[in-house]
Write an enzyme that holds these catalytic residues in place. Structure first.
Site, mmCIF file in Angstrom:
data_model
loop_
_atom_site.group_PDB
_atom_site.id
_atom_site.type_symbol
_atom_site.label_atom_id
_atom_site.label_comp_id
_atom_site.label_asym_id
_atom_site.label_seq_id
_atom_site.Cartn_x
_atom_site.Cartn_y
_atom_site.Cartn_z
ATOM 1 N N SER A 167 0.817 -1.218 0.000
ATOM 2 C CA SER A 167 0.000 0.000 0.000
ATOM 3 C C SER A 167 0.853 1.272 0.000
ATOM 4 O O SER A 167 0.328 2.364 -0.189
ATOM 5 C CB SER A 167 -0.946 0.008 1.206
ATOM 6 O OG SER A 167 -0.205 -0.076 2.400
ATOM 7 N N CYS A 168 2.182 1.133 0.175
ATOM 8 C CA CYS A 168 3.023 2.345 0.156
ATOM 9 C C CYS A 168 3.262 2.855 -1.264
ATOM 10 O O CYS A 168 3.939 3.869 -1.445
ATOM 11 C CB CYS A 168 4.345 2.116 0.872
ATOM 12 S SG CYS A 168 5.417 0.991 0.009
ATOM 13 N N TYR A 195 11.503 1.886 -2.185
ATOM 14 C CA TYR A 195 10.758 0.617 -2.210
ATOM 15 C C TYR A 195 9.470 0.771 -3.016
ATOM 16 O O TYR A 195 9.129 -0.079 -3.851
ATOM 17 C CB TYR A 195 10.449 0.225 -0.765
ATOM 18 C CG TYR A 195 9.593 -1.017 -0.623
ATOM 19 C CD1 TYR A 195 10.145 -2.281 -0.790
ATOM 20 C CD2 TYR A 195 8.233 -0.933 -0.294
ATOM 21 C CE1 TYR A 195 9.365 -3.420 -0.651
ATOM 22 C CE2 TYR A 195 7.449 -2.055 -0.157
ATOM 23 C CZ TYR A 195 8.023 -3.295 -0.331
ATOM 24 O OH TYR A 195 7.243 -4.425 -0.195
ATOM 25 N N HIS A 228 8.815 -4.436 10.857
ATOM 26 C CA HIS A 228 7.639 -3.569 10.819
ATOM 27 C C HIS A 228 7.121 -3.389 12.251
ATOM 28 O O HIS A 228 7.532 -4.096 13.169
ATOM 29 C CB HIS A 228 6.547 -4.190 9.941
ATOM 30 C CG HIS A 228 6.856 -4.114 8.477
ATOM 31 N ND1 HIS A 228 7.281 -5.212 7.763
ATOM 32 C CD2 HIS A 228 6.826 -3.083 7.606
ATOM 33 C CE1 HIS A 228 7.491 -4.845 6.499
ATOM 34 N NE2 HIS A 228 7.215 -3.562 6.381
HETATM 35 O O1 GFB Z 1 5.487 -0.764 10.224
HETATM 36 P P1 GFB Z 1 6.325 0.430 9.987
HETATM 37 O O2 GFB Z 1 7.787 0.266 10.205
HETATM 38 O O3 GFB Z 1 6.169 0.958 8.524
HETATM 39 O O4 GFB Z 1 5.840 1.625 10.962
HETATM 40 P P2 GFB Z 1 5.179 1.895 7.668
HETATM 41 C C1 GFB Z 1 4.509 1.978 11.122
HETATM 42 C C2 GFB Z 1 4.362 3.055 12.184
HETATM 43 O O5 GFB Z 1 4.660 2.485 13.471
HETATM 44 C C3 GFB Z 1 5.297 4.264 12.055
HETATM 45 C C4 GFB Z 1 5.540 3.328 14.195
HETATM 46 O O6 GFB Z 1 4.581 5.433 12.405
HETATM 47 C C5 GFB Z 1 6.372 3.976 13.089
HETATM 48 O O7 GFB Z 1 7.020 5.147 13.573
HETATM 49 N N1 GFB Z 1 6.297 2.516 15.156
HETATM 50 C C6 GFB Z 1 6.203 2.614 16.510
HETATM 51 C C7 GFB Z 1 7.201 1.561 14.894
HETATM 52 N N2 GFB Z 1 7.048 1.774 17.115
HETATM 53 C C8 GFB Z 1 7.668 1.093 16.126
HETATM 54 C C9 GFB Z 1 8.647 0.049 16.145
HETATM 55 O O8 GFB Z 1 9.111 -0.407 17.162
HETATM 56 N N3 GFB Z 1 9.026 -0.441 14.924
HETATM 57 C C10 GFB Z 1 8.542 0.057 13.756
HETATM 58 N N4 GFB Z 1 8.959 -0.478 12.597
HETATM 59 N N5 GFB Z 1 7.619 1.055 13.719
HETATM 60 C C11 GFB Z 1 6.231 0.497 5.807
HETATM 61 C C12 GFB Z 1 7.144 0.808 4.666
HETATM 62 O O9 GFB Z 1 5.813 1.724 6.260
HETATM 63 O O10 GFB Z 1 5.093 -0.238 5.447
HETATM 64 C C13 GFB Z 1 7.375 -0.348 3.781
HETATM 65 O O11 GFB Z 1 8.349 1.322 5.177
HETATM 66 C C14 GFB Z 1 6.101 -1.146 3.515
HETATM 67 O O12 GFB Z 1 7.904 0.121 2.593
HETATM 68 C C15 GFB Z 1 5.309 -1.404 4.760
HETATM 69 O O13 GFB Z 1 5.313 -0.472 2.584
HETATM 70 C C16 GFB Z 1 4.021 -2.126 4.519
HETATM 71 O O14 GFB Z 1 3.766 1.400 7.693
HETATM 72 O O15 GFB Z 1 5.351 3.327 8.051
#
Ligand code: GFB
Length: 322
Positions: free
Chosen positions: A105-106, A133, A176
């Site tokens: 969805s990104c 990506y 994620h």
């Molecule tokens: O899942 P996530 O890393 O990716 O982060 P995206 C989602 C939200 O969770 C962001 C917050 O607002 C992060 O700041 N968050 C809070 C955290 N705590 C944490 C943590 O401990 N770990 C992580 N990872 N996030 C991704 C894309 O975006 O989505 C990829 O980078 C892909 O390309 C994927 O499309 C489905 O949802 O922001």
């Protein structure tokens, strides 16, 4: 049918492999990373000529959370472009009629109207944290559409929302949000810590889909008659959104995870970490009209994923950590 599942060891590929295996109708072809480097055009062509699948599921990708996307942008755009170009081109070269590639969805503009309709693709700037990506995933959709237009193939694309489930990556930085927080809250609950820190403001909203639902959707889309798929999509906007069409704030997700892992302390937001896109909930109307909806609620899916995580830990299995 002989179906090649590219990326069968990943969370998505392994869920699709499980789903297709249960159906028992198809001969499934797989190749581990040691056997086949999907970023190598010659190796992919040789493999496809040797194995001659009838259909291909392209579930292989370099993926990661918001921090991994910012830390390794070159790997994310290079590997995903190469994998998509190699597999889609080799599929055409070896006479594969049907292919399904999985995106994310990104791909949609950061400021797309919510819920995001498929037609929003390429209507505005992308979220900077995952632009490389997203560009590779948009290229994969356009590869499929271009081969369809020039060569009459039947190559399809599905764009799932944020996925989770068994086989996910629980790495503290690269994961994620959902698996990252499951591991962090679990560790805090076990150690008796008083606080857990989550990244960003906690206000961004995300939609989460269990990977077994995605696998069911992928097999459903793969099996659609060409007329049904083409009627639901457009030649130059040929992808389908997969999700629930409902979302939750990151802070509320953290509260659910705290509950499931038994953490009773305080949740702290680290605002020095990026929030990423404020919201990306999908319009799933096209899939609903085709007759498909997800089944595994976030509550049940989270519980099942935590149980899987605990089993892996008890069995001493190394969890994916790249
Ligand atoms: O899942 P996530 O890393 O990716 O982060 P995206 C989602 C939200 O969770 C962001 C917050 O607002 C992060 O700041 N968050 C809070 C955290 N705590 C944490 C943590 O401990 N770990 C992580 N990872 N996030 C991704 C894309 O975006 O989505 C990829 O980078 C892909 O390309 C994927 O499309 C489905 O949802 O922001």
């Amino acid at each position: 049918m002989r179906i090649f599942i590219a990326g069968h060891n990943g969370m998505v590929g392994s869920a699709i492999l499980r789903h297709l295996s249960t159906m028992g109708r198809h001969e499934l072809i797989t190749a581990g990373r040691q056997q086949l480097d999907l970023t190598d055009p010659r190796a992919v062509l040789d493999f496809m000529y040797a194995r001659r699948p009838d259909a291909v599921v392209l579930a292989a990708a370099r993926v990661g959370g918001i921090l991994a996307n910012s830390t390794y942008p070159a790997d994310f755009i290079h590997d995903n472009l190469m994998i998509a170009a190699n597999v889609i081109h080799a599929a055409h070269a070896t006479g594969v009629r049907r292919l399904l590639q999985l995106g994310s969805s990104c791909i949609y503009p950061r400021d797309a109207a919510q819920p995001i309709n498929e037609d929003a693709l390429l209507t505005g700037p992308l979220e900077p944290s995952n632009e490389p990506y997203a560009i590779a995933k948009i290229a994969a959709i356009k590869l499929c559409e271009s081969y369809n237009r020039q060569h009459g193939t039947d190559y399809r694309s599905v764009m799932p929302t944020n996925l989770y489930g068994p086989g996910d990556n629980f790495h503290p930085e690269n994961a994620h949000v959902l698996p990252g927080l499951l591991a962090r809250f679990h560790a805090a609950a076990r150690s008796g810590a008083n606080t857990v820190t989550i990244w960003g403001s906690g206000t961004p909203r995300r939609e989460f889909l269990h990977v077994d639902d995605l696998a069911a959707a992928a097999v459903f889309v793969m099996g659609l008659e060409s007329a049904a798929y083409n009627a639901a999509t457009k030649p130059m906007q040929s992808h389908l959104n997969i999700g629930w069409g409902t979302d939750i704030s990151i802070l509320d997700l953290a509260r659910m995870i705290a509950d499931i892992t038994g953490f009773e302390g305080q949740i702290i937001c680290d605002r020095t970490k990026p929030d990423g896109t404020p919201r990306k909930v999908l319009d799933t109307g096209r899939m609903q009209r085709l007759g498909w909806t997800p089944k595994i609620s976030l509550q049940l899916g989270l519980r099942a994923t935590y149980d899987w995580f605990l089993l892996q830990q008890q069995a001493g299995h190394a969890l994916r950590s790249s």
